[in-house]
Design a protein around this motif. Structure first.
Motif, PDB file in Angstrom:
ATOM      1  N   ASP A  36      55.304  -8.951 -30.340  1.00 21.39           N
ATOM      2  CA  ASP A  36      54.504  -7.922 -31.013  1.00 21.39           C
ATOM      3  C   ASP A  36      53.225  -8.483 -31.624  1.00 21.39           C
ATOM      4  O   ASP A  36      52.608  -7.840 -32.474  1.00 21.39           O
ATOM      5  N   THR A  37      52.820  -9.685 -31.204  1.00 23.13           N
ATOM      6  CA  THR A  37      51.614 -10.323 -31.728  1.00 23.13           C
ATOM      7  C   THR A  37      50.530 -10.346 -30.650  1.00 23.13           C
ATOM      8  O   THR A  37      50.813 -10.098 -29.467  1.00 23.13           O
ATOM      9  N   PRO A  38      49.287 -10.677 -31.023  1.00 23.01           N
ATOM     10  CA  PRO A  38      48.203 -10.734 -30.016  1.00 23.01           C
ATOM     11  C   PRO A  38      48.390 -11.857 -28.999  1.00 23.01           C
ATOM     12  O   PRO A  38      47.800 -11.813 -27.919  1.00 23.01           O
ATOM     13  N   ASN A  39      49.196 -12.889 -29.324  1.00 21.00           N
ATOM     14  CA  ASN A  39      49.352 -14.033 -28.424  1.00 21.00           C
ATOM     15  C   ASN A  39      50.827 -14.326 -28.177  1.00 21.00           C
ATOM     16  O   ASN A  39      51.356 -15.348 -28.640  1.00 21.00           O
ATOM     17  N   TYR A  54      56.043 -13.805 -12.711  1.00 15.73           N
ATOM     18  CA  TYR A  54      56.448 -12.816 -13.706  1.00 15.73           C
ATOM     19  C   TYR A  54      55.315 -11.807 -13.898  1.00 15.73           C
ATOM     20  O   TYR A  54      54.145 -12.187 -14.023  1.00 15.73           O
ATOM     21  N   THR A  55      55.680 -10.542 -13.930  1.00 13.76           N
ATOM     22  CA  THR A  55      54.715  -9.479 -14.192  1.00 13.76           C
ATOM     23  C   THR A  55      55.123  -8.757 -15.473  1.00 13.76           C
ATOM     24  O   THR A  55      56.270  -8.299 -15.602  1.00 13.76           O
ATOM     25  N   PHE A  56      54.183  -8.690 -16.402  1.00 13.66           N
ATOM     26  CA  PHE A  56      54.448  -8.070 -17.696  1.00 13.66           C
ATOM     27  C   PHE A  56      53.520  -6.880 -17.902  1.00 13.66           C
ATOM     28  O   PHE A  56      52.380  -6.875 -17.432  1.00 13.66           O
ATOM     29  N   THR A  57      54.014  -5.896 -18.617  1.00 11.23           N
ATOM     30  CA  THR A  57      53.202  -4.763 -19.032  1.00 11.23           C
ATOM     31  C   THR A  57      52.800  -4.955 -20.482  1.00 11.23           C
ATOM     32  O   THR A  57      53.658  -5.105 -21.360  1.00 11.23           O
ATOM     33  N   LEU A  58      51.495  -4.986 -20.725  1.00  9.32           N
ATOM     34  CA  LEU A  58      50.963  -5.136 -22.079  1.00  9.32           C
ATOM     35  C   LEU A  58      50.576  -3.764 -22.619  1.00  9.32           C
ATOM     36  O   LEU A  58      49.938  -2.968 -21.922  1.00  9.32           O
ATOM     37  N   THR A  59      50.959  -3.503 -23.833  1.00  7.40           N
ATOM     38  CA  THR A  59      50.637  -2.232 -24.471  1.00  7.40           C
ATOM     39  C   THR A  59      49.838  -2.493 -25.738  1.00  7.40           C
ATOM     40  O   THR A  59      50.247  -3.288 -26.592  1.00  7.40           O
ATOM     41  N   ILE A  60      48.682  -1.843 -25.833  1.00  7.14           N
ATOM     42  CA  ILE A  60      47.825  -1.957 -27.017  1.00  7.14           C
ATOM     43  C   ILE A  60      47.751  -0.580 -27.676  1.00  7.14           C
ATOM     44  O   ILE A  60      47.452   0.424 -27.019  1.00  7.14           O
ATOM     45  N   GLN A  61      48.018  -0.542 -28.982  1.00  2.02           N
ATOM     46  CA  GLN A  61      48.025   0.729 -29.695  1.00  2.02           C
ATOM     47  C   GLN A  61      47.146   0.619 -30.929  1.00  2.02           C
ATOM     48  O   GLN A  61      47.223  -0.349 -31.692  1.00  2.02           O
ATOM     49  N   SER A  62      46.293   1.598 -31.105  1.00  4.44           N
ATOM     50  CA  SER A  62      45.441   1.683 -32.283  1.00  4.44           C
ATOM     51  C   SER A  62      45.421   3.131 -32.743  1.00  4.44           C
ATOM     52  O   SER A  62      44.842   4.004 -32.084  1.00  4.44           O
ATOM     53  N   GLY A  63      46.088   3.396 -33.850  1.00  5.62           N
ATOM     54  CA  GLY A  63      46.199   4.785 -34.310  1.00  5.62           C
ATOM     55  C   GLY A  63      46.978   5.604 -33.297  1.00  5.62           C
ATOM     56  O   GLY A  63      48.087   5.252 -32.900  1.00  5.62           O
TER      57      GLY A  63
END
Length: 206
Positions: A13-16, A27-36
């Motif tokens: 749950d961190t930026p890195n 490996y394939t990962f899904t990154l989710t970015i949430q702002s408001g």
């Protein structure tokens, strides 16, 4: 395909975020970015091959597993001293794990730390090899820590002493009371000094 539960994520749950690959793979990962109320996703692909590099002081338990399909290729490469401090366990959880130490590197199990390859289901150790260049590496130093090692192979250890020690050895037990839970059926190969060096008293089964 590697199940998500088998991947050791750190800081998901961190930026890195980081992860410890259980096997060499893509490996394939899904990154989710949430702002408001806004959310965006993206995919990232990481190819993990060869030995994973280890060094420094562990901050949490570490279990080594057989991640490299080629038995001749190290699963892990220790590039500088790897330290197991108080309350931390360095364990082996698979057969055929190969740990390669570079020439100036060693494994230091400090006061309160634990090194084990014990498999309770088989009542014996997982087969693991601690190796390095033929010119040698430092070895394994148990400084008032606990060692439970069976059916292990230790190659080319004891070339140079740890800075705090007067002598070198492939496996060294020091301090007032290092704990030898078990040390059976281990094989030493081409040690550059003592196979097993004990300085002081030892407690445990032997």
């Amino acid at each position: 395909e590697v199940p998500e539960d088998d991947i050791d994520f750190q800081g998901a749950d961190t930026p890195n975020p980081t992860f410890l690959p259980p096997v060499s793979a893509v490996y394939t990962f899904t990154l989710t970015i949430q702002s408001g109320d806004q959310t965006d996703t993206d995919e990232v692909t990481v190819q993990a091959t060869g030995g994973l590099e280890l060094s420094g002081t562990l901050t949490e338990d570490l279990q080594l597993i057989d991640i490299e399909p080629d038995a001749e290729v190290p699963d892990y490469v220790v590039t500088a001293d790897l330290i197991v401090p108080d309350g931390i366990t360095h364990s082996v959880g698979d057969d055929n794990v190969l740990v390669y130490f570079e020439v100036d590197a060693g494994l230091h199990v400090a006061n309160g730390g634990t090194l084990t390859n014990y498999n309770a289901l088989r009542d014996q150790g997982f087969r693991v090899t601690f190796s390095g260049p033929e010119d040698g590496w430092k070895g394994i130093w148990i400084e008032n820590g606990t060692i439970e090692l069976e059916d292990a192979r230790i190659e080319y250890g004891g070339k140079t002493a740890f800075a705090e020690l007067p002598e070198s050895g492939a496996v060294i037990l020091t301090g007032g009371a290092p704990v030898l839970e078990s040390f059976e059926q281990n094989q030493f190969e081409d040690s550059h000094s003592y196979d097993l060096l004990v300085i002081g008293d030892v407690t445990g089964e032997g």
